[in-house]
Design an enzyme around this catalytic site. Sequence first.
Site, short mmCIF file in Angstrom:
data_model
loop_
_atom_site.label_atom_id
_atom_site.label_comp_id
_atom_site.label_asym_id
_atom_site.label_seq_id
_atom_site.Cartn_x
_atom_site.Cartn_y
_atom_site.Cartn_z
CG LEU A 1 -1.83 -1.27 1.29
CD1 LEU A 1 -2.71 -1.22 2.53
CD2 LEU A 1 -2.69 -1.42 0.05
CG ASP B 1 3.03 -9.70 -5.95
OD1 ASP B 1 3.34 -9.14 -4.89
OD2 ASP B 1 3.88 -10.10 -6.77
#
Lengths: 425, 351
Positions: free
Chosen positions: A65, A307
Amino acid sequence: MRRIIKNGRVIDPSQNLDKVTNVYFSRGRIVAVSDEAPEGFNADQEVDATGKWVLPGLVDLHARLGEPGSQYTGSIASETKAAVSGGITSICCPPDTAPVNDSQAVTELIQRRGRQAATAFVMPIGAMTQGLDGERLSNSFSLKDAGCIALSQANKPIQNSLTLKNALEYNSTLDIPIFLRSEDKQLRNGGIAHSGPVSSRLGLPENPPAAETAALARDLVLVEQSGVKAHFSQLSCARSVELIADAKKRGLPVTCDVAIHQLHLSEMDLLGFNSLFNVSPPLRSMSDKQALIYGVKTGVIDAIVSDHTPLDRDAKLLPFGESAPGISGLETLMALVLKLVQNGDLDLMTAVRSVTQKPAEIIDCKTGCLTEGHSADICIVDPEAIWTLDTQQMLSKGKNTPFAGWEFVGQVEQTFFQGRPVFRL
Amino acid sequence: MSSKLAGPNIQLNELGKLKHFLTLEGLKAHHLTEILDTAESFINPVTNEIKKVPILRGKSIMNLFFEPSTRTRTTFEIAEKRLSADIESLDIQTSATKKGESLLDTLWNLQAMQADMFVIRHAESGAAHFFSQHVAPHVHVMNAGDGQHAHPTQAMLDMYTIRKHKGDIYDLTVAIIGDVLHSRVVRSQIQALSILEAREIRVIGPKTLMPESPEALGVHVYHNMEEGLKDVDVIIMVRLQNERMTSALIPSEKEFFKVYGLTEERLALAKPDAIVMHPGPINRGVEIDSAVADGSQSVILEQVTYGIAVRMAVMAIIMSNAAQLSQHKLEQEQQANLDLIEQNNQAEGTL
C-alpha cells in the site's frame, strides 16, 4: 442503517451458496441471507441487484500500500480506494515498507492509517527478521500483540538455513501463519527472466525454476520439522505445485497462493523488453502457467493474490533489467479471476473461493463470507458489463500495469465495507 | 504508459526499411544483403582502403557508451568520420547518471542538442530497444551492444568477412565455440547466419556457458570439440572472460584450453579451407593457440577493417531510408492534393 441487497445472485463459497436471494445487513454486520426478511427488519435502503452477482468482499493476502515509506507512489488512503473499486475489502500488506514493519510502532501506524481511511480492512504482516535482514529474529510476539496477522520476509527470503530453522521453531508457538516466499538467491544469481527460450533469445539474465523449487524443498523440510503453520506466497513453477501437493498429502499444515498475473501472462510477454512485465518471481513458461491454473482448480493452490505493487512512472521508465519489478494489481484482480472462469479454466465457485473464503481461512479472519454476524463486506458485480482498462482511470497511484487495453467482462458496481457503501461505479 | 508490445520490428519504418538498428532478429535476408553490398562499395577492391564520403555531412551522431569499450567505439567513430558526420562521444558511466540524472533525462538532453542518431552501448539487455522507444521520431538508434542481447554490427562484419572468403553463406557449416550464454555477439551471429540460411550452425562449449534453451536459437549444441569441428567451413572463437572462472562456471583457463581451445590438430578436423574468426580481443593460449591465431587460415585482423565499412553501411542506409521516407510522404501529400484538384474539376464539370 439497515440495508437490503435484493434479488441478486448471491455467491458465497463458504456456505456453498449460489442462488438468487436477498442479503440483509445492519450496523455493519450481516443479519441474514434469505428470501424472506427476518422478523422486524425494516430496511432504510434497498439496493436492487436484479441480474447482478452479490459476492463477499475479496480478501487479498498480498498487496503493498506504499505506506509508510513511499507515499508518493501510493498511500493507504489511495490504495484502499483502488481496492474497493475492485471489490477487495480485506488487504494484507507485507512488511517491506520503509521503515520495515518489524516494530509495534510501524504496525500501529499502518492500522491507524487503515482505520482513518475506513475503506477496507488493512491487516499488517510483520517482518520475521529485524529490518528483513534475514539474520536477527524480530520481536514477533509483540508484533502479533500489536495486530500483525502473519509474519513474512516479503521478497527477501531468509537464505541461511539455520536462521530459517530457528525462525520457524521460535514462531511455531506464535499461532499466526508464517508467509514464506521460496527463493535461493545464489541459484537465482541476479536472474530476472525465466530461463527458457525467451531468455536465451533476448539474453536476459536467467532465473531458473530451481531457484524457487530447491528453496521450496528446503523450506518444506524445515516447516515439517518445526510444525509451524506455513503459507507459501507467489508460487511460479509447475514443480512447486507438485511439491506443495506432496506436502499436503503428507498432512503438513501448509497452504499457498499464486499471483493473478502468473495465471494470465508468460515468458512470451517479455519479447518486447516491456518493463511492465518485469515481476518477481518472473513470468514463466506456458506449461508452468497451465500447472498453476490446474493447481488452483484442484485446490492445491489455495488462494489467488494481487501482489499489488504500485510504482511511480520512473521506476518502469528504464531498460528491463534496471526497472523495478511489480504490477499495480488491485483493480484487476477480480476482472482477471472472472476471465479465468470465462476462459473455462476455473468454475465460478472455485474462482470466488480462491479470493474470499480460502484466503480468509489462511489468516483466520472473519471476512470473505456472508454468514450471519460477520462484517458486511459485500460487492455487487455486473456480470455482463464490458470494460477496458485505462490507466488514466485507475484509482491506484501506481499505473504500472501490463493489462492496460485489455477488455474485461464483469465489473464491480458497488462495494460495501462494514455495511457502508465505499464504492459506486 | 503503453502496454503495446514493441516487437523487434520497431526498427523498421512504414516502408519496411531500417529505421533503427537494434537487433538482427526479425530482419529479412534482403536487409542484410543490402548492408553487406553497401559496405563493399565503401572499400577499394584493390587497396582495401576505405573511402571518405560526404553522405552524412551536416548530420550529428552521438556515441553514448554506458559501458567501457575501446575497439567498438573507435571503429564507430572512424566510420562516422569517414561518412563526414559531426560526432560526439560520451562516457556516460562517468558523467550525468552519477549526478542522479535519470537515463531518459540524459537522453532527452542530448537529443535537444540536435542529435540525428545515437550509437548506444549499455550493460542491460534491451537497452537499445528502450531508447528507440523514447527518442523523437526523427532520431535513429544504433545498438553497439546491449547486455547479453545483441551486437548486430559486430555480427554483420563477421558475415562480411565470411562472404568475402566463402561467397554465399547458405551452403556453409559454421561452428561457434565458447561462452554462448553471456555473449551478445554470438546471439547476433546466430541470427545473422539463420537469416542468411547457413546450412548448419553449431555451438560448442560446456553446459555452464550455454543458455537454458540453445535449441530455441536454431543451433546444434556440441559439448565435444572434436565432434563439433568436423567438416565445418567457418570457425568462430568467442572470448572467454576472466570472471567466468571466479563464478565457478569453468575450473581454469588451462582446463578450458585443454577441452575447448583451438589448436592446429583440432583445426585439421575442419574442412581444409576453413577460416578462423574471433571478434577479439583474443586470449592466446586460453581459447586459441598462437599458431592458429597467426596462421594462414586466420582472418582475425581483416575483421577489424571490415567493421568500419559495415558500420558506415548501416548508418548510411538508415539515413538514406529516412530521406526516402520523407520524400515518399511528400509525394503522397502531393498526390493527395492532385487528387483533390481533379475531384474538384470533375465536380465542376458535372455542374
